[in-house]
Write a protein that holds these residues in place. Structure first.
Motif, PDB file in Angstrom:
ATOM      1  N   GLU A  20      36.579  31.887  42.583  1.00 47.72           N
ATOM      2  CA  GLU A  20      37.141  30.584  42.104  1.00 47.72           C
ATOM      3  C   GLU A  20      38.440  30.945  41.573  1.00 47.72           C
ATOM      4  OE1 GLU A  20      33.052  28.114  40.911  1.00 47.72           O
ATOM      5  OE2 GLU A  20      34.180  29.011  39.311  1.00 47.72           O
ATOM      6  N   ARG A  21      38.943  31.930  40.628  1.00 40.89           N
ATOM      7  CA  ARG A  21      40.176  32.195  40.062  1.00 40.89           C
ATOM      8  C   ARG A  21      41.125  32.342  41.245  1.00 40.89           C
ATOM      9  NH1 ARG A  21      39.281  36.671  37.757  1.00 40.89           N
ATOM     10  NH2 ARG A  21      39.760  37.759  39.528  1.00 40.89           N
ATOM     11  N   ASP A  22      40.744  33.297  42.120  1.00 47.01           N
ATOM     12  CA  ASP A  22      41.416  33.562  43.341  1.00 47.01           C
ATOM     13  C   ASP A  22      41.857  32.790  44.288  1.00 47.01           C
ATOM     14  OD1 ASP A  22      41.470  36.251  42.103  1.00 47.01           O
ATOM     15  OD2 ASP A  22      40.380  37.205  43.459  1.00 47.01           O
ATOM     16  N   LEU A  23      40.820  31.704  44.643  1.00 50.45           N
ATOM     17  CA  LEU A  23      40.988  30.576  45.590  1.00 50.45           C
ATOM     18  C   LEU A  23      41.852  29.686  44.847  1.00 50.45           C
ATOM     19  CD1 LEU A  23      37.590  29.663  46.571  1.00 50.45           C
ATOM     20  CD2 LEU A  23      39.288  30.466  48.126  1.00 50.45           C
ATOM     21  N   ALA A  24      41.962  29.523  43.308  1.00 48.45           N
ATOM     22  CA  ALA A  24      42.935  28.660  42.826  1.00 48.45           C
ATOM     23  C   ALA A  24      44.219  29.056  43.047  1.00 48.45           C
ATOM     24  CB  ALA A  24      42.330  28.328  41.302  1.00 48.45           C
ATOM     25  N   HIS A  35      38.567  21.255  41.228  1.00 46.40           N
ATOM     26  CA  HIS A  35      38.008  19.832  40.920  1.00 46.40           C
ATOM     27  C   HIS A  35      36.505  19.815  40.784  1.00 46.40           C
ATOM     28  CE1 HIS A  35      42.219  18.664  41.628  1.00 46.40           C
ATOM     29  NE2 HIS A  35      42.145  19.469  42.625  1.00 46.40           N
ATOM     30  N   GLY A  36      35.752  20.827  40.912  1.00 50.66           N
ATOM     31  CA  GLY A  36      34.520  20.973  41.042  1.00 50.66           C
ATOM     32  C   GLY A  36      33.474  20.766  42.179  1.00 50.66           C
ATOM     33  N   VAL A  37      34.454  20.440  43.368  1.00 47.43           N
ATOM     34  CA  VAL A  37      33.832  20.419  44.653  1.00 47.43           C
ATOM     35  C   VAL A  37      33.235  21.726  45.125  1.00 47.43           C
ATOM     36  CG1 VAL A  37      34.362  20.068  47.231  1.00 47.43           C
ATOM     37  CG2 VAL A  37      35.506  18.833  45.193  1.00 47.43           C
TER      38      VAL A  37
END
Length: 246
Positions: free
Chosen positions: A239-243, A203-205
C-alpha cells in the motif's frame, strides 16, 4: 494441489505463459518478455514470433506485442495488473522469507479471483505456482478478504446469480471485517490452507488480495498470529509503495 508434469516441455510452458500474460496484463516488448520469463532476448523473440504466426499475438506500431485474435479478451481489472505486480513482488518475496510458505497476489474480477503473481516457498512440500488461475472469490482467502472490503450492496450485486448462500456469505464477511483477515480451509484444494488480506488504495478502495498458502499439515492455530503479522507487514508495504507511484 496442481503439480508440474513429470516431463514438462519448457518451451511450451514459456509460450503458454507469454500468451496468458498478453491476455491478462496487456502488451509486452521483447526485453520485458525475456525478463519476465528469465530467458534470453533471442529466445523471447522466437517465442513471440511463433505466437504471432498462430494468431495468439500481434505486433503494434510501437513494436510491442499484444494479445491476438486467438485469445479471448480477458475481463479488465480495476488497477493495472502490471503496476500491482511490479510493486507487490518484492513484498511477496519478503513474505516468503518470513513465513517459509508460498505467497500470492490476486485481483477480483467479477465473482472470481485471478492469481497474477506467485512466489513459491523453497520447501520440498509446498503449494505451487498459481499464476494465471481463476477460482471463485468466495472460496479463496484473498477473494474473501476483497469481498469483505466491498459494500454489502456491491457484494450482493456481484453474487446475485448462482452464487453462494447469501446469508452464510454475509456472516462470514462480517467476521472477516472484524478480524481483518480471511482463511481458506481446504475449500479449493484438499490439503491446502491459505490466509489472506486485502490491499487498499489511499482512499480505502480494495485493489488486490495477498495470501500465504501452505500444506494443511503445517498449519495450526498457533501459527496464525505469525502468518497474520507477516501478511500485515507485506500489505502495508504494498500500500505504501502503490501510494508513492506517480
Amino acid at each position: 494441489m496442481r503439480n508440474q508434469p513429470a516431463y514438462a516441455i519448457t518451451s511450451v510452458d514459456h509460450a503458454l505463459r507469454l500468451a496468458r500474460i498478453l491476455q491478462v496484463e496487456g502488451p509486452l516488448r521483447v526485453s520485458e518478455a525475456a525478463e519476465r520469463l528469465g530467458i534470453a532476448r533471442s529466445t523471447a523473440h522466437r517465442l513471440l514470433a511463433m505466437l504471432v504466426y498462430r494468431d495468439f499475438a500481434v505486433q503494434d506500431d510501437e513494436r510491442r506485442y499484444r494479445a491476438g485474435p486467438a485469445l479471448r479478451p480477458a475481463s479488465v481489472t480495476p488497477e493495472p495488473v502490471t503496476v500491482l505486480r511490479g510493486v507487490a513482488l518484492p513484498h511477496l518475496r519478503a513474505l516468503v522469507e518470513r513465513t517459509g510458505e508460498t505467497a500470492n497476489l490476486q485481483v477480483l474480477v467479477g465473482t472470481v479471483i485471478r492469481f497474477v503473481a506467485t512466489v513459491e516457498s523453497e520447501q520440498v512440500l509446498r503449494v505451487g505456482d498459481r499464476e494465471g488461475r481463476e477460482l471463485p472469490a468466495h472460496l479463496v482467502s484473498g477473494g474473501k478478504a476483497l469481498l469483505a472490503a466491498l459494500a454489502p450492496s456491491e457484494v450482493d450485486a456481484r453474487c446475485a446469480a448462482g452464487g453462494p448462500d447469501r446469508a452464510v456469505l454475509a456472516r462470514e464477511l462480517e467476521l472477516i471485517r472484524e478480524r481483518g483477515f480471511a482463511i481458506n480451509d481446504q475449500l479449493t484444494e484438499p490439503g491446502v490452507m491459505a490466509v489472506g488480506m486485502a490491499v487498499r488504495d489511499p482512499h480505502g478502495v480494495p485493489l488486490a488480495g495477498v495470501s500465504v498458502s501452505l500444506p494443511s499439515v503445517r498449519f495450526d492455530r498457533d501459527r496464525l498470529p505469525g502468518l497474520v503479522g507477516a501478511l500485515s507487514r507485506a500489505v502495508a508495504g504494498i500500500e505504501r509503495d502503490l501510494a508513492a507511484q506517480p
